[in-house]
Motif scaffolding. Structure first.
Motif, short mmCIF file in Angstrom:
data_model
loop_
_atom_site.label_atom_id
_atom_site.label_comp_id
_atom_site.label_asym_id
_atom_site.label_seq_id
_atom_site.Cartn_x
_atom_site.Cartn_y
_atom_site.Cartn_z
N GLY A 15 0.58 -0.99 -0.01
CA GLY A 15 0.22 0.16 0.06
C GLY A 15 0.77 1.33 0.04
N LEU A 16 1.83 1.28 0.83
CA LEU A 16 2.96 2.38 0.77
C LEU A 16 3.25 2.76 -0.65
N PHE A 17 3.69 1.60 -1.40
CA PHE A 17 4.40 1.86 -2.87
C PHE A 17 3.10 2.24 -3.77
N ALA A 18 2.06 1.52 -3.50
CA ALA A 18 0.68 1.96 -4.25
C ALA A 18 0.38 3.44 -4.42
N ARG A 19 0.44 3.86 -3.13
CA ARG A 19 -0.14 5.50 -2.96
C ARG A 19 0.99 6.20 -3.65
N LEU A 20 2.35 5.85 -3.41
CA LEU A 20 3.53 6.54 -3.92
C LEU A 20 3.28 6.59 -5.29
N CYS A 21 3.21 5.52 -5.95
CA CYS A 21 3.03 5.50 -7.63
C CYS A 21 1.79 6.22 -8.15
N LEU A 22 0.86 6.74 -7.48
CA LEU A 22 -0.32 7.13 -8.11
C LEU A 22 0.01 8.48 -8.70
N SER A 23 1.07 9.13 -8.16
CA SER A 23 1.39 10.53 -9.06
C SER A 23 2.01 10.40 -10.18
N ARG A 24 2.44 9.30 -10.80
CA ARG A 24 2.98 8.91 -12.10
C ARG A 24 1.88 8.26 -13.09
N GLY A 25 0.80 7.90 -12.51
CA GLY A 25 -0.27 7.41 -13.35
C GLY A 25 -1.13 6.31 -12.41
N PRO A 26 -2.07 5.56 -13.34
CA PRO A 26 -2.81 4.53 -12.61
C PRO A 26 -1.97 3.40 -12.03
N VAL A 27 -2.80 3.02 -10.67
CA VAL A 27 -1.86 1.93 -10.25
C VAL A 27 -2.92 0.75 -10.02
N VAL A 28 -2.49 -0.54 -10.22
CA VAL A 28 -3.36 -1.71 -10.06
C VAL A 28 -2.72 -2.51 -8.80
N SER A 29 -3.48 -2.85 -7.75
CA SER A 29 -2.88 -3.76 -6.89
C SER A 29 -3.34 -5.39 -7.26
N VAL A 30 -2.59 -6.08 -7.05
CA VAL A 30 -2.72 -7.72 -7.28
C VAL A 30 -2.58 -8.28 -6.12
N ASP A 31 -3.64 -8.82 -5.34
CA ASP A 31 -3.57 -9.54 -3.98
C ASP A 31 -4.65 -10.17 -3.84
N LEU A 32 -4.71 -10.93 -2.74
CA LEU A 32 -5.69 -11.99 -2.48
C LEU A 32 -6.94 -11.06 -2.10
N ARG A 33 -6.95 -9.97 -1.53
CA ARG A 33 -8.10 -8.97 -1.16
C ARG A 33 -7.66 -7.74 -2.07
N PRO A 34 -9.20 -6.83 -1.98
CA PRO A 34 -8.93 -5.73 -2.70
C PRO A 34 -7.76 -4.62 -1.75
N ALA A 35 -7.36 -3.77 -2.53
CA ALA A 35 -6.55 -2.86 -1.91
C ALA A 35 -7.38 -1.69 -1.07
N SER A 36 -6.93 -1.18 -0.11
CA SER A 36 -7.80 -0.22 0.66
C SER A 36 -7.14 1.33 0.30
N ALA A 37 -6.15 1.36 -0.20
CA ALA A 37 -5.69 2.68 -0.80
C ALA A 37 -6.70 3.40 -1.66
N ALA A 38 -6.95 4.59 -1.49
CA ALA A 38 -7.89 5.33 -2.28
C ALA A 38 -7.39 5.50 -3.73
N GLY A 39 -8.01 5.54 -4.84
CA GLY A 39 -7.49 5.52 -6.10
C GLY A 39 -6.85 4.44 -6.70
N VAL A 40 -6.28 3.30 -5.80
CA VAL A 40 -5.85 2.20 -6.64
C VAL A 40 -6.78 1.08 -6.95
N ASP A 41 -6.90 0.68 -8.21
CA ASP A 41 -7.59 -0.42 -8.59
C ASP A 41 -7.09 -1.74 -8.06
N SER A 42 -8.00 -2.76 -8.05
CA SER A 42 -7.71 -3.92 -7.65
C SER A 42 -7.84 -5.13 -8.65
N VAL A 43 -7.00 -5.85 -8.66
CA VAL A 43 -7.25 -7.27 -9.23
C VAL A 43 -7.25 -8.38 -8.33
#
Length: 296
Positions: A15-43
């Protein structure tokens, strides 16, 4: 378009890196559960047995960050390696870097990908600002530079070193420190097993003991995988624990034979090796110990 995938993006480091990288463009989390970080899409899925959706997300990314425990990260990276875009960055956030950098480089070679290791030397909840991040440029390139610039722009102190130097250094910074606290925790647990009262320990504790108790509780209440990887995977961990045990035995010998001069020499050697850092460290300790007990 710049796009980042964080494998393990629902976790603390991810989540720390997902939030960091939102400033450069879309961020997708791949995990066993959805990401909680605002603005991060989840697979939602297991990257070790990737679905088509997981592989599609990785194909679309120019930076892929694996923020997983060691026993999962390499397996997941291998399973998804064929989907990594040529020229993309394959990064990992493991506590032990030498083996991980070797394995990730082997996976990235046939894809022509960059490889970077990043180890945040702090709990994710603290955030990047004012905290150190170890950085290992393995297969360097523009996306590695961009990611390190993002980390620095977030206020982190980026310390670049080789994978081997990282593991040698963290054997002191993390292996020995955590091992000493776990041994201390065992003494406390034994005391309680023999009828001692943990509330009494906290109530009577002078600042050094209270601080050690607090650090031990942070470990005991943390993620076991994180602390296990530090102790079990670092190639220099055994030597660090052996040095810790040897130091304790040396202290025990000095105390057992009443060698006051030898004890003074021991303190003098430590003071000498701390060099010019000692006064600042004492000031830091004084500020920490001056905290009111209900804030410490």
């Amino acid at each position: 378009m710049k796009r980042t995938v964080v494998v393990g993006g629902a976790g603390g480091v991810g989540g720390l890196f997902a939030r960091l990288c939102l400033s450069r463009g879309p961020v997708v989390s791949v995990d066993l559960r959805p990401a909680s970080a605002a603005g991060v899409d989840s697979v939602v899925g297991d990257a070790r047995t990737p679905t088509a959706a997981v592989l599609d997300a990785i194909r679309a990314a120019d930076i892929v960050v694996h923020a997983l425990p060691e026993h999962v990260a390499v397996e997941a990276a291998a399973a998804c390696a064929g989907a990594v875009r040529p020229g993309a960055l394959l990064a990992q956030t493991l506590s032990v870097q030498r083996g991980a950098c070797r394995d990730f480089t082997a996976l990235a070679e046939e894809r022509g990908a960059e490889v970077c290791g990043l180890n945040p030397m702090f709990a994710p909840a603290l955030g990047f600002a004012g905290n150190p991040v170890a950085a290992i440029r393995v297969v360097d390139g523009p996306r590695t530079a961009e990611l390190l610039d993002l980390v620095a722009a977030a206020g982190a102190e980026v310390v670049e070193l080789s994978a081997d130097a990282h593991d040698r250094t963290t054997a002191v910074l993390q292996v020995a420190t955590h091992a000493a606290l776990l041994a201390f925790g065992t003494v406390v647990a034994d005391h309680v097993d023999q009828g001692g009262d943990p509330a009494e320990l906290v109530g009577l504790a002078p600042p050094p003991h209270l601080t050690a108790l607090a650090m031990t509780a942070r470990i005991s209440g943390g993620n076991p995988d994180v602390y296990w990887d530090i102790q079990a995977a670092n190639p220099y961990a055994s030597a660090a624990r052996a040095a810790l045990a040897e130091g304790l035995l040396a202290l025990d010998k000095l105390a057992s034979v009443g060698d006051r001069a030898g004890f003074a020499d021991l303190l003098g050697r430590i003071e000498d090796r701390l060099d010019g850092q000692a006064p600042g460290l004492r000031d830091r300790c004084a500020r920490l110990f001056a905290l009111p007990r209900d804030e410490g």
